[in-house]
Design an enzyme around this catalytic site. Structure first.
Site, PDB file in Angstrom:
ATOM      1  N   ASP A   1       0.867  -1.170   0.000  1.00 51.78           N
ATOM      2  CA  ASP A   1       0.000   0.000   0.000  1.00 51.78           C
ATOM      3  C   ASP A   1       0.913   1.232   0.000  1.00 51.78           C
ATOM      4  O   ASP A   1       2.087   1.132   0.350  1.00 51.78           O
ATOM      5  CB  ASP A   1      -0.864  -0.045   1.265  1.00 51.78           C
ATOM      6  CG  ASP A   1      -1.528   1.274   1.564  1.00 51.78           C
ATOM      7  OD1 ASP A   1      -2.293   1.743   0.709  1.00 51.78           O
ATOM      8  OD2 ASP A   1      -1.282   1.827   2.647  1.00 51.78           O
TER       9      ASP A   1
ATOM     10  N   ASP B   1      -1.819  -0.578   5.912  1.00 52.48           N
ATOM     11  CA  ASP B   1      -2.047   0.041   7.211  1.00 52.48           C
ATOM     12  C   ASP B   1      -3.496   0.440   7.437  1.00 52.48           C
ATOM     13  O   ASP B   1      -3.939   0.547   8.558  1.00 52.48           O
ATOM     14  CB  ASP B   1      -1.188   1.308   7.346  1.00 52.48           C
ATOM     15  CG  ASP B   1      -1.668   2.395   6.398  1.00 52.48           C
ATOM     16  OD1 ASP B   1      -1.875   2.076   5.218  1.00 52.48           O
ATOM     17  OD2 ASP B   1      -1.869   3.543   6.838  1.00 52.48           O
TER      18      ASP B   1
END
Ligand code: ADP
Ligand code: MG
Length: 663
Positions: free
Chosen positions: A342, A555
């Site tokens: 990500d 996250d």
């Protein structure tokens, strides 16, 4: 607050008390070891009597006692297992010893019992020591801490009773009693218990400190920000203990095979006994050979091959700040051959800052009013961009109006009612009219929208993330937000590329321009931008359908579905959202991306040890079996070979506990 406290810390009786060495299980604290010692002593008393031809009443009872002390425990456990219709290999050992005794080989049988009990005790010791090395971490959290009351008075309280928001004084040389943030004071803190990092870390106001770490020469005042049970160190311990209760797929497979194997082995033992007998061999010789066969063919070493390396690896990773939630995951991490990262909060630090404020002409807003409006709407959000906006408003001292009807849409943005206005803050591509999946399609030729799109584009070309602010359906401003790459991002990408044989893939909800720019800086070429959470899942599925095993690192709330869909998922623990932490298979406690390739490599090493152990076990078993069938393998030698290989395999697995196994 009392400044003098900080300047003149009390000298450290507390320090001395908290530096007590870790508790290690002593050998004779284990019942297994006491029984084994008793059996050995009895055996050593009986043996000379027997060898010197003393009358049977002298050594007979001693032998009987040696059998009983060394053998009752495994015999009892084996009988319990039989009642549940499983065949315990320990029971076979006892049967073999009794078989030897039955044909007059009392000494051989007793030797078997003694060695068997001793290696059982060694195994128990190894297990206890592994548990110690984990629980030792918890012991490092001090029992009491010095709480400062409002008036500046000090009181000593058990660390378990500290509450979030309490102020705690940490004296020089003292272990820190709680996770928290430094209010004032400077010091160097040795965080090796949590990070494995030997060098002390400088701490000043605003920095985070962790329970169980050792304060250096300065005094610190900290504000507790986590309860004792949630502290990083408590979570490490809980996770490792939980992981120890899970079984890796290899272990499940081994156990399934073990049952069939054991039953086959008993049948084979009968054949080994009966066939020579049928051809006229002596009864005693045949029975001894059959008993030896049963011992050396037992799969004890096979059973012990899998879990110790995986659990040792979990404990080691835990010390380095990577919490691996189960043995299954420890096995899986090393299998991955593709990595998806990500962007915001994972590859970047996730503490972005607002760099540009562009109120749109016609909106009649000042920069401050635009920021205050956006911050009010973002206030309830835990998204890194939201925190940047709120932080910027705080820095400028802007008051935040309360927000109602707050809704966060992962990968898109937030909406809320502020001062009676419907405010939306988020990705321009999603909030502007004409955008694909636009949340609020409106008239195509809105000049404000067109202007906003141009501003956003310019910001994005400059590597910023553009955030659009809308009020009552109309664009009123664009914010430019810049995030920094993590310092170890490029090195991590290189390491992951080397490990998996292909460069990682970047999956982000941010715009393609900013994403491509950042990706180029770290050596990623495969970028998928503008993704919603379900698009991230689709990307993972696509790879898995092509036969790849994907590791996802993320996250945010928007990463949680992909973390769950992947072969293995790792969440960033410091900045990560609770949902990501829950969903991921492993968590990086301190935000060090570089621990990801290290833990993948560790997992591969653990799998290597499993294979090595299985090979050692197979080699010993087949070698000794062949020896027994072809020639005559003396029973004591068979016992030594069998138990020796079991202990060897057990100890081999523990090698991953060592510091050098990391990296
Ligand atoms: P990434 O996948 O890189 O971690 P996200 O999917 O979390 O990024 O966010 C994607 C985009 O959605 C952001 O770049 C931003 O434009 C927008 N966005 C999401 N949540 C918010 C928010 N709370 N405030 C502003 N913008 C947001
Ligand atoms: Mg993110």
């Amino acid at each position: 607050m009392s400044a003098t406290l900080i300047e003149r810390p009390a000298p450290g009786p507390a320090a001395a008390a908290t530096l007590a060495p870790r508790r290690r299980t002593r050998v004779f604290a284990l019942p297994e070891a006491r029984w084994a010692a008793a059996a050995t002593a009895l055996f050593l008393l009986a043996l000379p009597l027997r060898l010197t031809g003393a009358p049977a009443w002298t050594w007979g009872p001693l032998y009987a006692l040696a059998y009983a002390t060394g053998g009752w425990e495994p015999a009892w456990a084996g009988l319990q297992a039989l009642r549940e219709r499983t065949l315990d290999v320990d029971l076979l050992m006892i049967v073999a010893a009794l078989g030897a005794a039955a044909v007059g080989q009392l000494t051989d049988g007793a030797l078997l019992i003694v060695i068997f009990a001793t290696s059982g005790a060694l195994e128990a010791l190894a297990t206890a020591r592994t548990a110690d090395s984990v629980r030792g971490l918890l012991d490092l959290a001090p029992a009491t801490a010095t709480r400062l009351l409002d008036g500046g008075t000090e009181e000593s309280v058990p660390t378990g009773l500290l509450a979030v928001g309490d102020t705690v004084l940490v004296r020089p040389g003292e272990r820190i009693g709680a996770d928290g943030r430094v209010l004032d004071g400077t010091s160097e803190v040795d965080q090796a218990t949590i990070t494995g990092e030997p060098l002390p870390v400088a701490k000043q106001a605003g920095d985070e400190v962790f329970a169980g770490t050792l304060n250096g020469t300065g005094a610190l005042r900290i504000e507790v920000d986590r309860d004792a049970a949630d502290s990083v160190i408590a979570r490490i311990v809980a996770m490792v203990e939980e992981a120890a209760g899970t079984k890796a797929p290899t272990q499940l497979f081994v156990e399934k095979v073990e049952q069939r194997y054991s039953i086959g082995m008993v049948l084979a033992t009968l054949v080994v006994f009966a066939v020579p007998l049928a051809f006229g061999a002596a009864f005693t010789g045949s029975l001894l050979r059959a008993m030896t066969f049963m011992i050396v063919a037992s799969p004890c070493a096979v059973v012990l091959a899998t879990m110790p390396p995986l659990l040792s690896a979990i404990a080691n990773a835990g010390r380095h700040g990577v919490l691996v939630k189960s043995a299954v995951v420890m096995e899986r991490l090393g299998q991955v051959d593709a990595v998806a990262l990500d962007k915001t909060g994972t590859l970047t630090e996730g503490t972005p800052r607002v760099t540009d404020l562009h109120p749109l002409p016609g909106a009649a807003l000042t920069e401050d009013a635009l920021l205050a409006l956006a911050a009010a709407a973002e206030h309830p959000s835990e998204h890194p961009l939201a925190r940047a906006v709120v932080e910027a408003a705080r820095t400028r001292g802007l008051p935040l109006a309360p927000a109602a009807d707050f809704v966060a849409t992962p990968g898109v943005g937030v909406t809320a009612t502020v001062d009676g206005r419907a405010v939306a803050v988020g990705a321009p591509a999603r909030l502007l009219p004409g955008a694909a999946h636009a949340v609020h399609p409106a008239h195509a030729a809105d000049p404000a929208a067109e202007y906003a799109a141009v501003v956003a584009r310019e910001l994005e070309e400059g590597g910023r993330t553009a955030v659009l602010v809308r009020a009552d359906g109309r664009p009123v401003g664009v914010l430019g937000i810049a995030d920094r790459l993590r310092p170890d991002a490029a090195a991590t990408v290189t390491a992951l590329t080397a490990l998996t044989g292909s460069a990682p893939l970047l999956l982000t909800g941010d715009n393609p321009r900013a994403a491509a720019r950042l990706a180029a800086d770290v050596g990623i070429t495969d970028v998928r931008a503008g993704l919603l959470p379900q698009d991230k899942v689709a990307a993972v599925r696509e790879y898995e359908a092509a036969g790849r095993k994907v590791l996802v690192i993320g996250d945010g709330v928007n990463d949680a579905p992909a973390l769950a869909a992947a072969h293995a998922g790792i969440a960033m623990g410091r900045a990560g959202s609770d949902l990501a932490l829950e969903t991921a298979d492993a968590v990086i406690v301190r935000d060090e991306l570089a621990t990801v390739p290290a833990v993948v490599a560790l997992s591969r090493r653990a799998r290597g040890f499993v294979v090595q152990n299985l090979a050692i076990a197979a080699l010993f078993i087949s070698g000794l079996v062949v020896w027994d069938l072809v020639a005559t393998l003396p029973l004591p030698l068979g016992v030594l070979g069998h138990e020796g290989s079991t202990v060897l395999v057990g100890l081999n697995g523990l090698r991953l506990l060592r510091e050098s196994a990391w990296k």
